[in-house]
Design a protein around this motif. Structure first.
Motif, PDB file in Angstrom:
ATOM      1  N   THR A 282      35.430  15.997  38.793  1.00  0.00           N
ATOM      2  CA  THR A 282      35.678  17.427  39.013  1.00  0.00           C
ATOM      3  C   THR A 282      34.409  18.257  39.115  1.00  0.00           C
ATOM      4  OG1 THR A 282      35.826  17.833  36.625  1.00  0.00           O
ATOM      5  CG2 THR A 282      37.865  17.250  37.782  1.00  0.00           C
ATOM      6  N   ASP A 283      33.264  17.661  38.829  1.00  0.00           N
ATOM      7  CA  ASP A 283      32.020  18.433  38.793  1.00  0.00           C
ATOM      8  C   ASP A 283      31.009  17.834  39.765  1.00  0.00           C
ATOM      9  OD1 ASP A 283      30.410  20.554  37.155  1.00  0.00           O
ATOM     10  OD2 ASP A 283      29.104  18.784  37.242  1.00  0.00           O
ATOM     11  N   ASN A 284      30.452  18.667  40.650  1.00  0.00           N
ATOM     12  CA  ASN A 284      29.495  18.187  41.647  1.00  0.00           C
ATOM     13  C   ASN A 284      28.204  17.680  41.020  1.00  0.00           C
ATOM     14  OD1 ASN A 284      31.165  18.705  43.827  1.00  0.00           O
ATOM     15  ND2 ASN A 284      30.443  20.817  44.040  1.00  0.00           N
ATOM     16  N   ILE A 285      27.832  18.253  39.880  1.00  0.00           N
ATOM     17  CA  ILE A 285      26.610  17.797  39.214  1.00  0.00           C
ATOM     18  C   ILE A 285      26.780  16.348  38.746  1.00  0.00           C
ATOM     19  CG2 ILE A 285      25.083  18.173  37.235  1.00  0.00           C
ATOM     20  CD1 ILE A 285      25.660  21.141  37.454  1.00  0.00           C
ATOM     21  N   LEU A 286      27.973  16.022  38.242  1.00  0.00           N
ATOM     22  CA  LEU A 286      28.244  14.646  37.823  1.00  0.00           C
ATOM     23  C   LEU A 286      28.165  13.683  39.010  1.00  0.00           C
ATOM     24  CD1 LEU A 286      31.197  14.859  35.256  1.00  0.00           C
ATOM     25  CD2 LEU A 286      28.825  14.193  34.818  1.00  0.00           C
ATOM     26  N   LEU A 287      28.631  14.129  40.163  1.00  0.00           N
ATOM     27  CA  LEU A 287      28.635  13.262  41.343  1.00  0.00           C
ATOM     28  C   LEU A 287      27.245  12.754  41.683  1.00  0.00           C
ATOM     29  CD1 LEU A 287      31.112  14.992  43.823  1.00  0.00           C
ATOM     30  CD2 LEU A 287      31.321  12.709  42.850  1.00  0.00           C
TER      31      LEU A 287
END
Length: 330
Positions: A282-287
């Motif tokens: 759900t989080d682009n930073i995690l991607l």
């Protein structure tokens, strides 16, 4: 489609493996239903069997003439008159000639054609293994299903329409082991190999021994040795073997994953494809996070929890068929 239309459709696809449009339609039709896959396999078996039968018609008139001439030639002199070949007598001779063939057909129907088949499918997120009646073993990736004849004393046949399986075949010099896929037939005596079938192609890789792979058309045939593989597209292209490009066939049966400085999105993509589940981030930073981690025999839930702990995230499960990875609340 009506039964007649289905049969005609399958025969057209088998007759024209080079036709990309037909092969695409066939792939979509096979993916629509397990019944479609079973129907296709039965018709293809008859198609392959018919290819081995001589195509010339039976010359009945000439045979009768030759038979009558043979009788005249070998008749003793004290009986100069040739025998009268009445219709009844011809029927008796014909019955004697045809009886073995009729018995063969009856035997096929009773002992081969009517065999019972068993179907087994691996659960969505579990690697399964199957011990076959002949002593062979098959490992199934999650979601993969196979069917096999329950009595392997006369024939050893396994069918796999879609998915991935690793075969360890028990050696038997008198009975070939046959694996039928969507667009291939594999014949072996004893070996280990991997079969992967998707919507567009089939990949077959040999770990030990050798196998013969036949495609949809008669001229598609190739022998693979250890550490060789073949890519078989549905468009009916020529079979070309190559050295194995990826991991050793069957390595996935040990359920091990090695990620070295890989982006999390790639890790999630591989796990999703392997276990046939939906995993979302759900989080682009995690991607964009990169991870180095090695998994061996952990369950999917355990692997996701390890990733979450590494990234200060949390895992939410949706009935075991979907997972969500999101940042921890501050």
């Amino acid at each position: 489609m009506k039964r007649e239309d289905i049969t005609e459709f399958i025969i057209e696809c088998l007759s024209h493996p080079e036709d990309a449009n037909r092969q695409t339609q066939l792939s979509e039709w096979l993916a629509a239903s397990p019944d479609n896959q079973e129907t296709y396999t039965r018709i293809r078996q008859l198609w392959n069997t018919a290819a081995d039968i001589p195509g010339q018609p039976f010359p009945a008139h000439n045979v009768w003439e030759e038979l009558e001439e043979h009788i005249r030639t070998n008749t003793p002199r004290q009986h100069p008159s040739p025998p009268v070949w009445t219709t009844a007598r011809k029927c008796r001779v014909a019955a004697a000639i045809l009886l073995p063939a009729l018995l063969a057909v009856y035997f096929w129907q009773q002992y081969i054609g009517a065999q019972e088949w068993e179907f087994i499918r691996a659960h969505a997120n579990i690697i399964d293994s199957v011990h076959l009646p002949d002593g062979s073993k098959v490992y199934l990736k999650p979601g993969t299903g196979i069917s096999f004849n329950s009595d392997m004393r006369t024939r050893r046949v396994v069918r796999l329409m879609k998915g991935e399986a690793f075969f360890v075949v028990a050696k038997d010099e008198h009975r070939k082991f046959i694996v039928e896929g969507q667009n291939t037939t594999i014949r072996v005596l004893g070996t280990s190999f991997n079969l992967y079938t998707a919507d567009t192609a089939t990949i077959i890789s040999v770990k030990e021994g050798s196998i013969r792979v036949n495609g949809l058309s008669k001229d598609q045939s190739i022998v693979l040795q250890s550490n060789e593989e073949v890519y078989v597209p549905f468009q009916g292209e020529q079979l070309n073997k190559r050295n194995i490009m990826g991991d050793t066939p069957g390595n996935w049966t040990r359920q091990s994953f090695h990620f070295d400085d890989q982006p999390l999105c790639e890790v999630i993509r591989q796990l999703s494809a392997y276990y046939h589940v939906r995993i979302t981030i759900t989080d682009n930073i995690l991607l964009d996070k990169r991870v180095t981690v090695h998994f061996r025999k952990e369950s999917l839930a355990e692997m996701l929890n390890i990733l979450a702990e590494m990234l200060n995230a949390k895992v939410t499960t949706g009935h075991g068929i979907s997972y969500e990875l999101s940042p921890q609340s501050p």
